[in-house]
Design a protein around this motif. Structure first.
Motif, short mmCIF file in Angstrom:
data_model
loop_
_atom_site.label_atom_id
_atom_site.label_comp_id
_atom_site.label_asym_id
_atom_site.label_seq_id
_atom_site.Cartn_x
_atom_site.Cartn_y
_atom_site.Cartn_z
N ASN A 41 39.00 25.96 37.86
CA ASN A 41 40.19 27.36 37.81
C ASN A 41 41.13 27.68 38.99
O ASN A 41 41.06 27.07 40.24
N ILE A 42 41.77 28.29 38.77
CA ILE A 42 42.78 28.32 40.40
C ILE A 42 43.38 29.70 40.30
O ILE A 42 43.92 30.05 41.29
N LEU A 43 42.30 30.43 39.68
CA LEU A 43 42.79 32.04 39.87
C LEU A 43 41.07 32.62 40.19
O LEU A 43 40.32 32.25 39.23
N SER A 44 40.67 33.72 41.07
CA SER A 44 39.93 34.34 41.38
C SER A 44 40.03 35.44 42.27
O SER A 44 41.36 36.15 42.40
N LYS A 45 38.48 35.91 42.55
CA LYS A 45 38.35 37.67 43.19
C LYS A 45 39.21 37.12 44.69
O LYS A 45 39.39 37.78 45.17
N ASP A 46 38.68 36.11 45.09
CA ASP A 46 38.44 35.62 46.29
C ASP A 46 39.38 34.15 46.87
O ASP A 46 39.00 33.58 45.21
N SER A 309 32.82 28.02 41.52
CA SER A 309 31.93 30.04 40.56
C SER A 309 31.57 29.50 39.76
O SER A 309 31.99 28.37 38.35
N LEU A 310 29.95 30.35 39.51
CA LEU A 310 29.80 30.22 37.91
C LEU A 310 30.40 30.98 36.48
O LEU A 310 30.73 30.82 35.52
N ASN A 311 31.27 32.06 37.28
CA ASN A 311 32.77 33.09 36.54
C ASN A 311 33.37 32.09 36.76
O ASN A 311 34.10 33.00 37.51
N THR A 312 34.16 31.80 35.70
CA THR A 312 35.80 31.60 35.87
C THR A 312 36.71 32.65 35.67
O THR A 312 38.19 32.09 35.75
N LEU A 313 36.29 33.65 35.31
CA LEU A 313 36.83 34.77 35.26
C LEU A 313 38.13 34.24 34.30
O LEU A 313 39.71 34.17 34.35
N GLY A 314 37.78 33.51 33.64
CA GLY A 314 38.92 33.51 32.07
C GLY A 314 39.25 32.40 31.74
O GLY A 314 40.40 32.27 30.83
N PHE A 315 38.91 31.05 32.33
CA PHE A 315 39.28 29.88 31.99
C PHE A 315 38.07 28.82 31.87
O PHE A 315 37.01 29.40 31.85
#
Length: 511
Positions: A41-46, A309-315
């Motif tokens: 992924n290329i977007l995340s919380k941090d 990241s284990l959670n890629t937040l939408g990817f």
């Protein structure tokens, strides 16, 4: 108010042509080898730290670019580790990237007691241009092709996210030693908060030759389908799976917006016996929540990434084997498979899928030699013309123009193995008599063909050969004629001999 917005986001959407791009086949391969896929992924919380909270979704954060390098020319970057067996040869590498890009920044605003989303900046970058860095090199500028751009979509639920997908063929860059960290930079997406949450990522799909692997059919599809209340189906064809033994079949997918806590999305494979779709799952992807913001290979999370990241937040990126228990659905000698992508709750954008399965050796020869490497049963008579050798090249005696042309007679009983070829036209080969040929091998060199004929002679066979000008191959056969029923029995006998189990029958000049 948040519940109201969530309800509005789940209302059915009737997609028009401008709101989606139908999935179409891009590449096809018939190889001895396999495939590999990596991505991140290329977007995340941090911007650098991995995000591992499996209870959160991208709607809950101000999303920001992931940027792991120290390069001032990049605004986003992430990496993943590619590992192929030493000696494997890359025959195709496709780089895909996708994101929601309504504008460079977006945020929530409160007006008259109501929350709404506002675009703060327009797009700042060309979505078709990214950077690729392979393990042994520096960044290469990649100019991709646009698959879809939702910025001008007719439906507000899509245009307010403005999702897009692009791809580039990077095969030329993937030669030599390529194992190690692959980094992709400058994938663009909306930072901040948009309706439904912002997401973005990339994947690299590699097809490679490897003599230790089975014969494979591999095909890639891409498009941009908004999977909402209406299911999306993709038909994979143009292959024939192995006639015997357990099949090795897998699919690969790339998608946006598959939230980890929102379920009821699935992938199904059509069972021609029961006429229903059987849902796929494994230990990391539930059948009722397949798209769950993870990157997985079979039943393992792919963690050799930065950030991991284990959670890629939408990817979502997944390669999954069709389980052995469901192998009967994709049966031996199958020539087509239908997949269905469906959701009842969590909407998602599907931009890439690939399919692969083991294929028969005869079908592999057919595709790589452009010959009909299969068998067919008919009622016939003796072949009128025999082969003669002249200067180490086999040349057929031209047919007599005054001799009556053989008449094709449909069989009363069809062997199952031959059924798929009955309606196909016969091959057209110059200067060779019409009929059916029991073929044992093909060669690009006449001397090699003659050496093979010498080996066959030691087995008590009477080998001959003919040359096909259209593909420059020499075909070695051990019997021919117009009585295909008898020839099929001959074929069965030949297949019992060592090194001849993959022999086949050709139908020539009978149309």
């Amino acid at each position: 108010m948040k519940k109201l917005l969530s309800f509005l986001c789940m209302l059915p959407i009737i997609a028009t042509a401008q709101d989606s791009k139908t999935f179409t086949r891009d590449k096809e391969f018939y190889i001895r080898g396999n495939t590999a896929v990596v991505g991140n992924n290329i977007l995340s919380k941090d911007s650098e730290k991995p995000f591992n909270d499996l209870e959160k979704i991208n709607d809950e954060f101000k999303m920001r670019y992931v940027d792991i390098d120290d390069d001032q020319s990049t605004w986003s970057s992430s990496s993943a580790h590619l590992a192929l067996r030493e000696g494997a040869k890359v025959v195709y590498a496709g780089l895909y990237w996708s994101g929601t890009y309504h504008g460079e920044r977006s945020g929530k605003r409160l007006k008259d007691g109501q929350v709404y989303h506002k675009k703060l900046d327009d797009r700042a970058h060309d979505i078709r241009t990214v950077k690729l860095k392979l393990p042994s090199g520096t960044y290469e500028n990649i100019q991709g092709s646009l698959i879809y751009d939702g910025e001008d979509a007719t439906h507000n639920s899509i245009s307010s996210r403005a999702p897009y997908a692009c791809m580039a063929d990077v095969t030329a860059l993937m030669q030599g030693s390529i194992n190690g960290q692959v980094t992709v930079a400058n994938v663009s997406a909306s930072q901040g908060e948009i309706i439904g949450g912002s997401s973005a990522g990339w994947l690299l799909y590699v097809v490679y030759e490897d003599e230790t692997q089975p014969l494979q059919y591999v095909t890639t599809f891409h498009g941009f389908e908004f999977v909402n209340k209406k299911a999306v189906e993709v038909d994979f064809g143009n292959f024939q799976s192995s006639e015997k033994g357990e099949l090795e079949t897998a699919i690969t997918i790339g998608a946006l917006e598959g939230d980890v806590t929102l379920g009821r999305d699935e992938i199904g494979i059509f069972d021609p016996k029961t006429k229903v779709f059987v849902t796929l799952d494994n230990s990391v992807r539930a059948s009722s929540n397949f798209f769950n913001s993870t990157i997985t290979i079979n039943d393992k999370r792919a963690t050799n990434r930065v950030p991991n990241s284990l959670n890629t937040l939408g990817f979502d990126l997944a390669k999954i084997k069709i389980p052995t228990a469901q192998n009967t659905i994709i049966a031996n000698s199958t020539g087509g498979v239908k997949m269905r992508f469906k959701t009842r709750s969590d909407r998602f954008f599907l931009f890439f899928t690939a399919f692969q399965t083991t294929i028969s050796e005869r079908y592999y020869k057919e595709k790589n030699n452009t010959s009909v490497a299969s068998t067919e049963q008919v009622v016939t008579e003796q072949l009128p013309n025999k082969m003669m050798t002249n200067q180490q090249v086999a040349i057929a005696v031209p047919p007599d123009p005054d001799e009556p042309k053989p008449v094709y007679v449909a069989p009363e009983v069809v062997n199952k193995e031959l059924a798929s070829l009955l309606e196909k036209p016969s091959l057209k080969v110059e200067n060779i008599g019409a009929g059916y040929y029991v073929v044992t091998n093909v060669f690009s060199n006449a001397t090699n063909a003659e050496n093979w004929m010498a080996i066959l002679a030691t087995k008590g066979l009477e080998p001959q050969m003919f040359f096909r000008p259209d593909n420059n191959y020499f075909y070695v056969f051990v019997d021919a004629g117009m009585n295909a029923a008898a020839l099929y029995k001959k074929l069965e006998e030949v297949r019992t001999m060592p090194d001849l189990k993959e022999s086949w029958m050709l139908k020539i000049n009978l149309d």
